[in-house]
Design a protein around this motif. Structure first.
Motif: not given
Length: 455
Positions: A422-430, A447-448
């Motif tokens: 989740m942390g990796t995904m949130l960072k890539r989306i941001y 995008a998620a």
């Protein structure tokens, strides 16, 4: 002549009717004589016993005890006290025995003051000026002079008070006072007392550089702020800095910054002023002659550590909920960015502005960079700072980077469990949001979903 506040007149009348005399003392009288509006008023009461003073004041208004053991009260915002005797009992600002003494003469009471300009009193009823140490003449001559050389050094904070008085009122220091100021040790001053005087110097003086120049002359900079002293004698390329070394440039930047903080809250104003002091702290360790030119490559980042040390000495952190320390270190690390962004051969993207806004307030950065640009002799094009701020405002990141559109709760709804993924995904989306690829929550969720399909 300024109008005497009604509460002061009421106190003076009540004291007179009780057989005593109330006098305005200290800074309020000094400011009135300078034609300035006093910020507060202090009253000393003569000829009234301590055990009667509170009762007399209660007939005027609500009384708050500030230091009841030696008869100091606040009435309607006015500090009221008996004249005080002070005797030194040890080092530091707490090493005094203080007693209120209503029988002191006006001259004896004034003798405990630091400088003659602060040893003037005024009768609020008949406006009589009482000036036993000729402070009025010193004001007219714009001269700073101590009252009593025998007791002046009892409180070492007076050295720092001299700095801010010189800068606030554009005074010169007489020779005997200057000699004594140089001799007084400063190692008993706690950071909060040092900071109190530095803050006044930064926010109240039209030209704080006058105080810092005096601080260098008196050895205060050597003793209290070695990071600041390191700027003295560090050369700069004359083409870009015809004014001289880094110390001279920094003093000019401080004065330029002071001209630009009107309207700012206390925290941001202090961040700008402290940023002006510390912005080139990295130059002493990075300055070199390269290809025949004086350069300081990487001095922005190199200045962060000594700036942090300087702030530690002053115990500067947050004021009014504003993280001044964080803001100052961001300003030091990025103070060349406005000019660099404008001069970049490849146009700087909106994403670069958004990422920089994660590290520093861009409006404050533009303000400091403008002071830095103008803090020189000669004529230079400082329009990059206007361009930079206009871009930041157009993107809407002048004070902070955009908040993430997609949060953990959104990913949980898509079936993503809390954890590293989740942390990796949130960072890539941001990151996509910062680049402008994602502008709405729905685009972020799409995008998620794409990331989940790709995983």
């Amino acid at each position: 002549m300024m109008m005497t506040p009604e509460i002061v007149r009421a106190i003076a009348i009540a004291v007179r009717d009780a057989g005593g005399r109330a006098l305005l003392v200290g800074g309020c009288v000094r400011d009135e004589l300078l034609g300035l509006e006093p910020k507060d008023h202090d009253v000393e009461v003569f000829g009234v016993p301590a055990d009667r003073l509170r009762g007399i004041l209660e007939g005027v208004g609500r009384v708050e005890a500030v230091g009841e053991s030696f008869a100091v009260y606040k009435v309607g915002g006015v500090d009221v006290s008996l004249p005080r005797r002070e005797s030194k009992t040890g080092r530091g600002h707490k090493g005094f025995a203080v007693t209120g003494d209503p029988d002191l003469s006006i001259e004896e009471a004034a003798r405990r003051r630091d400088f003659t300009i602060n040893a003037i009193s005024r009768d609020p009823l008949n406006r009589q000026i009482l000036d036993p140490f000729n402070g009025g003449s010193d004001l007219e001559a714009r001269r700073l002079r101590i009252v009593d050389p025998r007791t002046f050094a009892d409180d070492s904070l007076r050295v720092l008070r001299a700095l801010q008085f010189v800068a606030r009122f554009e005074l010169t220091v007489d020779d005997a006072t200057r000699a004594l100021l140089r001799e007084i040790p400063l190692d008993d001053l706690p950071p909060e007392r040092v900071w109190g005087e530095v803050e006044k110097l930064l926010l109240l003086a039209p030209r704080p550089s006058l105080g810092f120049a005096l601080a260098l002359d008196l050895g205060v900079v050597d003793r209290l702020w070695p990071e600041f002293k390191a700027l003295v004698g560090v050369p700069q390329e004359p083409e870009w800095h015809p004014e001289g070394d880094v110390w001279v440039h920094t003093l000019m930047v401080i004065d330029q910054a002071r001209q630009r903080i009107a309207g700012l809250d206390r925290g941001p104003a202090l961040a700008i002023m402290l940023g002006a002091i510390t912005h080139d702290f990295g130059k002493p360790m990075t300055t070199a002659v390269i290809d025949g030119r004086i350069r300081s490559p990487g001095h922005e980042e190199a200045g962060v550590a000594p700036a942090a040390s300087f702030l530690d000495r002053l115990n500067v952190h947050s004021f009014g909920g504003f993280d001044v320390r964080h803001a100052v270190l961001g300003l030091v690390a990025h103070h060349l960015k406005p000019s660099a962004f404008k001069k970049a051969q490849t146009p700087v993207s909106d994403g670069a502005f958004r990422r920089l806004a994660q590290k520093v307030d861009l409006e404050l950065l533009a303000l400091l960079a403008r002071a830095d640009c103008h803090g020189r002799t000669g004529h230079f094009d400082c329009s990059a700072m206007d361009w930079f701020l206009d871009r930041a405002r157009a993107i809407g990141v002048e004070h902070a980077a955009p908040a993430p559109l997609v949060l953990g709760r959104h990913l949980i709804a898509l079936g993503v469990a809390p954890g590293p993924q989740m942390g990796t995904m949130l960072k890539r989306i941001y990151e996509k949001q910062l680049d402008g690829e994602i502008r709405t929550v729905d685009e972020g969720l799409a995008a998620a979903a794409a990331l989940l399909r790709g995983s």
